[in-house]
Design a protein around this motif. Structure first.
Motif, mmCIF file in Angstrom:
data_model
loop_
_atom_site.group_PDB
_atom_site.id
_atom_site.type_symbol
_atom_site.label_atom_id
_atom_site.label_comp_id
_atom_site.label_asym_id
_atom_site.label_seq_id
_atom_site.Cartn_x
_atom_site.Cartn_y
_atom_site.Cartn_z
ATOM 1 N N VAL A 166 0.860 -1.186 0.000
ATOM 2 C CA VAL A 166 0.000 0.000 0.000
ATOM 3 C C VAL A 166 0.889 1.227 0.000
ATOM 4 C CG1 VAL A 166 -1.794 1.272 1.237
ATOM 5 C CG2 VAL A 166 -1.831 -1.223 1.220
ATOM 6 N N HIS A 167 0.668 2.145 -0.929
ATOM 7 C CA HIS A 167 1.599 3.251 -1.130
ATOM 8 C C HIS A 167 1.020 4.608 -0.736
ATOM 9 C CE1 HIS A 167 4.049 0.276 -3.101
ATOM 10 N NE2 HIS A 167 3.061 0.005 -3.959
ATOM 11 N N VAL A 168 -0.012 4.596 0.112
ATOM 12 C CA VAL A 168 -0.584 5.833 0.639
ATOM 13 C C VAL A 168 -0.678 5.684 2.151
ATOM 14 C CG1 VAL A 168 -1.865 6.401 -1.468
ATOM 15 C CG2 VAL A 168 -2.945 5.009 0.322
ATOM 16 N N PRO A 169 -0.822 6.786 2.878
ATOM 17 C CA PRO A 169 -0.970 6.684 4.340
ATOM 18 C C PRO A 169 -2.178 5.844 4.728
ATOM 19 C CG PRO A 169 -0.497 8.946 3.689
ATOM 20 C CD PRO A 169 -0.752 8.189 2.419
ATOM 21 N N VAL A 170 -2.033 5.090 5.829
ATOM 22 C CA VAL A 170 -3.092 4.217 6.327
ATOM 23 C C VAL A 170 -3.318 4.503 7.811
ATOM 24 C CG1 VAL A 170 -3.812 1.832 6.772
ATOM 25 C CG2 VAL A 170 -2.565 2.388 4.676
ATOM 26 N N VAL A 171 -4.580 4.540 8.225
ATOM 27 C CA VAL A 171 -4.957 4.638 9.636
ATOM 28 C C VAL A 171 -5.818 3.436 9.984
ATOM 29 C CG1 VAL A 171 -6.298 5.943 11.342
ATOM 30 C CG2 VAL A 171 -4.855 7.155 9.701
ATOM 31 N N LEU A 172 -5.487 2.766 11.082
ATOM 32 C CA LEU A 172 -6.314 1.669 11.567
ATOM 33 C C LEU A 172 -7.385 2.227 12.487
ATOM 34 C CD1 LEU A 172 -3.756 -1.167 12.402
ATOM 35 C CD2 LEU A 172 -5.213 -0.940 10.386
ATOM 36 N N LEU A 173 -8.625 1.852 12.249
ATOM 37 C CA LEU A 173 -9.755 2.303 13.048
ATOM 38 C C LEU A 173 -10.339 1.117 13.804
ATOM 39 C CD1 LEU A 173 -11.932 4.272 13.978
ATOM 40 C CD2 LEU A 173 -13.068 3.988 11.753
ATOM 41 N N ASN A 174 -10.379 1.250 15.133
ATOM 42 C CA ASN A 174 -10.913 0.191 15.992
ATOM 43 C C ASN A 174 -10.082 -1.083 15.898
ATOM 44 O OD1 ASN A 174 -12.864 -0.215 17.985
ATOM 45 N ND2 ASN A 174 -14.174 -1.407 16.632
ATOM 46 N N ALA A 175 -8.776 -0.922 15.726
ATOM 47 C CA ALA A 175 -7.871 -2.068 15.655
ATOM 48 C C ALA A 175 -6.497 -1.648 16.151
ATOM 49 C CB ALA A 175 -7.769 -2.607 14.228
ATOM 50 N N ALA A 176 -5.791 -2.594 16.752
ATOM 51 C CA ALA A 176 -4.442 -2.342 17.256
ATOM 52 C C ALA A 176 -3.412 -2.754 16.224
ATOM 53 C CB ALA A 176 -4.222 -3.110 18.563
ATOM 54 N N ALA A 177 -2.438 -1.889 15.995
ATOM 55 C CA ALA A 177 -1.387 -2.178 15.029
ATOM 56 C C ALA A 177 -0.301 -3.035 15.665
ATOM 57 C CB ALA A 177 -0.782 -0.872 14.521
ATOM 58 N N PRO A 178 0.389 -3.847 14.867
ATOM 59 C CA PRO A 178 1.506 -4.620 15.410
ATOM 60 C C PRO A 178 2.584 -3.695 15.953
ATOM 61 C CG PRO A 178 0.904 -5.368 13.200
ATOM 62 C CD PRO A 178 0.189 -4.083 13.428
ATOM 63 N N ALA A 179 3.255 -4.134 17.014
ATOM 64 C CA ALA A 179 4.313 -3.330 17.615
ATOM 65 C C ALA A 179 5.386 -3.026 16.577
ATOM 66 C CB ALA A 179 4.917 -4.073 18.804
#
Length: 383
Positions: A166-179
């Motif tokens: 994915v080559h654009v900014p991403v925001v996770l909503l209602n989910a935890a990102a990997p450390a």
């Protein structure tokens, strides 16, 4: 002298408006709006892109620009803006099953509302929870040159890093990102919600008879993959520990639906008499209400009940259920603001940030307590 924007009949040379000869009127430009409002083009641009408050533009200037834009029927030329800035003014929103959930769908409503306020287009797609479909949807969003992506989950959970390919900014909503992934997140403050729920019972006088429905009393006794369950349990145990108490017991449920709450509460009542139940969602509480009624126990006279989520049925139960609400609408709005910041469009609404400095934003939104009728002081029970 010829006047720009007008056409001239031949042979008389009479000036006429473009629409009189079947031609469209020249589209109003940003310079036209600025001139009509008596401000610079830069000030007009900041107002119309929703950055007036951020750049401390006066309310008077903002109102003049908005009024002039309305009178001139001004619309931003996104093709021109895109050529100049490399942006399309379009964001993507990809979810698992958010759109088909009555409650979580408010996240989409909030995101749409905030995108509209910021004069952005939001493309929405749903994967149904299928990882392959999600990858195809993310690629399709990229093909349509979205400026950034919100990747949303129906319930708070851990998920893999979505950014490879994915080559654009991403925001996770209602989910935890990997450390260590560096992916910004917007989540509800489940930890604070657990504290609020426990403190509600403590304030009513409950101490040693508080039982949990949905999880056990340790982190190992939580359904796998549920961030909400872990954080709610942690908040509850921390609040109880502040007064030297701990949960009297817990009933682990692999699913959190009314039948699970019913069976767990029946099993609990077979060997113990709680003064209060902390149900880990409202559906469990509905089942608990049924089991308590069958046992001849009244809410809240005999047993107080507090839950989480604030689904529509919570207010319809009798007595109405005290619960800690998931702020779905606010989550959707905040995700758009965080994403626009990443893309480069200015600051957002704010929230509780766990990030520091220039690191990724980790926004935790408060979960409001809905105080209703299901909590009362404990009373002595006959042995």
């Amino acid at each position: 002298m010829l006047t720009p924007g007008l056409y001239y009949r031949q042979p008389l040379g009479e000036a006429v408006a473009p629409e009189e000869v079947g031609m469209p009127r020249t589209r109003a430009t940003l310079a036209d709006v600025a001139r009509a409002a008596g401000v610079s083009s830069t000030a007009a641009s900041l107002v119309l892109s929703g950055r007036a408050r951020e750049m401390r533009i006066s309310r008077d200037v903002e109102e003049r620009v908005v009024r002039a834009a309305g009178e001139l029927s001004y619309r931003r030329n996104f093709v021109s803006v895109g050529l100049r800035t490399g942006r399309t003014g379009t964001l993507g929103f990809v979810s698992d099953t958010v759109a088909t959930s009555q409650l979580a769908g408010n996240m989409i409503k909030g995101a749409l509302e905030r995108a509209r306020e910021r004069d952005l287009m939001l493309l929405i797609a749903e994967s149904g929870g299928d990882p392959d479909d999600e990858r195809r949807l993310l690629a399709a969003m990229g093909d349509r040159q979205v400026d950034g992506l919100v990747l949303a989950s129906m319930y708070t959970r851990e998920r893999d890093d979505p950014t490879p390919g994915v080559h654009v900014p991403v925001v996770l909503l209602n989910a935890a990102a990997p450390a260590g992934s560096g992916v910004p997140t917007v989540v509800p403050d489940e930890l604070g919600a657990g504290r609020a729920a426990a403190r509600t019972l403590l304030a009513a006088g409950h101490r040693d008879g508080i039982h949990l429905v949905g999880v056990g009393v340790t982190a190992e006794e939580v359904p796998p993959g549920t961030v909400a369950g872990l954080e709610r349990l942690r908040g509850i145990t921390e609040a109880l520990a502040e007064v030297g108490e701990r949960p009297a017991g817990g009933m682990l449920c692999t699913a959190w639906q009314p039948p699970d709450g019913y069976e767990a509460t029946r099993a609990l009542l077979a060997h113990d008499r709680p003064t209060a139940l902390l149900c880990f969602n409202d559906h469990l509480a509905l089942g608990a209400y049924q089991a308590l009624a069958e046992a001849g126990l009244r809410v809240p006279d005999d047993v107080s009940v507090v839950a989480f989520d604030d689904v529509p049925l919570a207010g319809w139960l009798r007595p109405a259920l005290t619960t800690v609400a998931l702020p779905h609408h606010a989550l959707g709005r905040a995700a758009i603001d965080v994403l626009v910041d990443l893309v480069g469009g200015g600051s957002g609404d704010g929230g509780a940030h766990d990030g520091h400095g220039d690191g990724p934003a980790h926004v935790r939104l408060p979960m409001p307590l809905r105080v209703r009728e299901s909590v009362a002081p404990p009373r002595e029970h006959p042995v």
